[in-house]
Structure formats: structure tokens, C-alpha cells
Design a protein around this motif. Structure first.
Motif, PDB file in Angstrom:
ATOM      1  N   ALA A  77      -0.130   0.921   2.836  1.00  0.00           N
ATOM      2  CA  ALA A  77       1.209   1.329   2.419  1.00  0.00           C
ATOM      3  C   ALA A  77       1.425   1.068   0.934  1.00  0.00           C
ATOM      4  CB  ALA A  77       2.263   0.603   3.242  1.00  0.00           C
ATOM      5  N   LEU A  78       0.975  -0.080   0.441  1.00  0.00           N
ATOM      6  CA  LEU A  78       1.123  -0.383  -0.986  1.00  0.00           C
ATOM      7  C   LEU A  78       0.366   0.605  -1.862  1.00  0.00           C
ATOM      8  CD1 LEU A  78       0.980  -4.289  -1.046  1.00  0.00           C
ATOM      9  CD2 LEU A  78       2.928  -2.830  -1.608  1.00  0.00           C
ATOM     10  N   LEU A  79      -0.833   1.001  -1.438  1.00  0.00           N
ATOM     11  CA  LEU A  79      -1.602   1.991  -2.195  1.00  0.00           C
ATOM     12  C   LEU A  79      -0.892   3.341  -2.200  1.00  0.00           C
ATOM     13  CD1 LEU A  79      -5.214   1.013  -1.083  1.00  0.00           C
ATOM     14  CD2 LEU A  79      -4.233   0.768  -3.379  1.00  0.00           C
ATOM     15  N   ILE A  80      -0.320   3.717  -1.068  1.00  0.00           N
ATOM     16  CA  ILE A  80       0.441   4.966  -0.988  1.00  0.00           C
ATOM     17  C   ILE A  80       1.667   4.898  -1.892  1.00  0.00           C
ATOM     18  CG2 ILE A  80       1.900   6.368   0.537  1.00  0.00           C
ATOM     19  CD1 ILE A  80      -0.180   5.747   2.785  1.00  0.00           C
ATOM     20  N   VAL A  81       2.418   3.808  -1.794  1.00  0.00           N
ATOM     21  CA  VAL A  81       3.634   3.653  -2.597  1.00  0.00           C
ATOM     22  C   VAL A  81       3.300   3.664  -4.089  1.00  0.00           C
ATOM     23  CG1 VAL A  81       5.484   2.030  -3.215  1.00  0.00           C
ATOM     24  CG2 VAL A  81       4.979   2.500  -0.808  1.00  0.00           C
ATOM     25  N   PHE A  82       2.300   2.914  -4.488  1.00  0.00           N
ATOM     26  CA  PHE A  82       1.929   2.858  -5.908  1.00  0.00           C
ATOM     27  C   PHE A  82       1.532   4.234  -6.431  1.00  0.00           C
ATOM     28  CE2 PHE A  82      -1.246   2.343  -9.273  1.00  0.00           C
ATOM     29  CZ  PHE A  82      -0.459   1.692 -10.226  1.00  0.00           C
ATOM     30  N   THR A  83       0.701   4.935  -5.678  1.00  0.00           N
ATOM     31  CA  THR A  83       0.251   6.263  -6.097  1.00  0.00           C
ATOM     32  C   THR A  83       1.421   7.227  -6.214  1.00  0.00           C
ATOM     33  OG1 THR A  83      -1.867   5.860  -5.009  1.00  0.00           O
ATOM     34  CG2 THR A  83      -1.371   8.125  -5.579  1.00  0.00           C
TER      35      THR A  83
END
Length: 128
Positions: A77-83
Motif C-alpha cells: 500500500a505504501l508503494l502504491i500511495v507513494f507512486t
């Protein structure tokens, strides 16, 4: 039923996101690969383009797969949000909200889904 609903959300969002990463990294699914994506990134001022395409592609691929599998859901989720935040800042934010004007509506929806699932948890149906 909630567990099945979470599985459907995780699979659709996670695998779609991983597919976007594969477009950037390998040119799959009609993507432009590292060189093509890197060239586009440089054209909008993101440098070095190929390196940034590699990092974005890896974040999307790994984040999407983790999210879909329900393993390391918070990390995915953090990787998705950051991207998606980078996409909003660098590409879509200046165009307003609506996706019909290339705005950030879709990016914000993905952020909401990723955070929502991370807060709720992946549900019972996970890879391990």
C-alpha cells in the motif's frame, strides 16, 4: 463476505498496478519499457529518466504484487500511495481533479483504496 470483497479489491488493484510496473520495466501490455518510459520522464523534467523509470516500475510491480497477495499489505500500500503521489505532483495535479482532463481523480482513488485496505487488513484470503 468481507474477506471475499477484500480479495477482489486486492487482486484487481494489485494486479493492475503490477501490470503498470511491467509496462515500464519490460514493455509488456503495450508499455514502452525502460528506455521509452525514461525518455518520457525526462521530457517532463524527471531525471535521470531511465533510473527513475526503473524505480517507478519496481515500486509498481512489487507494490502491486504484495498488495494482491495480501502479504506485506502495508508495504504494498505504501508503494502504491507513494507512486500515485508522485504521479499527482509531477503529471496530473496541474490538470485539476477529473480524469477526463488528465486530472488526479484516478490516482486519488487508488490512494484511498490502498490506505483503506491497509487499515482494514488483507482479509482471510492471503497467499500464505
Amino acid at each position: 463476505m468481507m474477506d471475499l470483497g477484500l480479495l477482489i479489491i486486492r487482486l484487481v488493484v494489485g494486479l493492475s498496478f503490477a501490470g503498470h510496473g511491467a509496462q515500464k520495466l519490460f514493455g509488456w501490455f503495450g508499455g514502452y519499457g525502460l528506455k521509452g518510459t525514461g525518455g518520457w520522464l525526462e521530457s517532463i523534467g524527471v531525471k535521470p529518466g531511465v533510473t527513475m523509470a526503473l524505480l517507478a516500475g519496481l515500486a509498481e510491480l512489487v507494490g502491486g504484487l504484495l498488495f494482491a497477495a495480501g502479504v506485506g499489505t502495508w508495504v504494498g500500500a505504501l508503494l502504491i500511495v507513494f507512486t500515485m503521489l508522485v504521479a499527482i505532483v509531477k503529471v496530473h495535479g496541474q490538470n485539476g481533479y477529473w480524469v477526463t482532463q488528465n486530472g488526479y481523480e484516478y490516482n486519488l482513488t487508488l490512494i484511498a483504496v490502498a490506505i483503506g485496505v491497509a487499515l482494514i487488513g488483507p482479509g482471510a484470503y492471503v497467499l500464505f
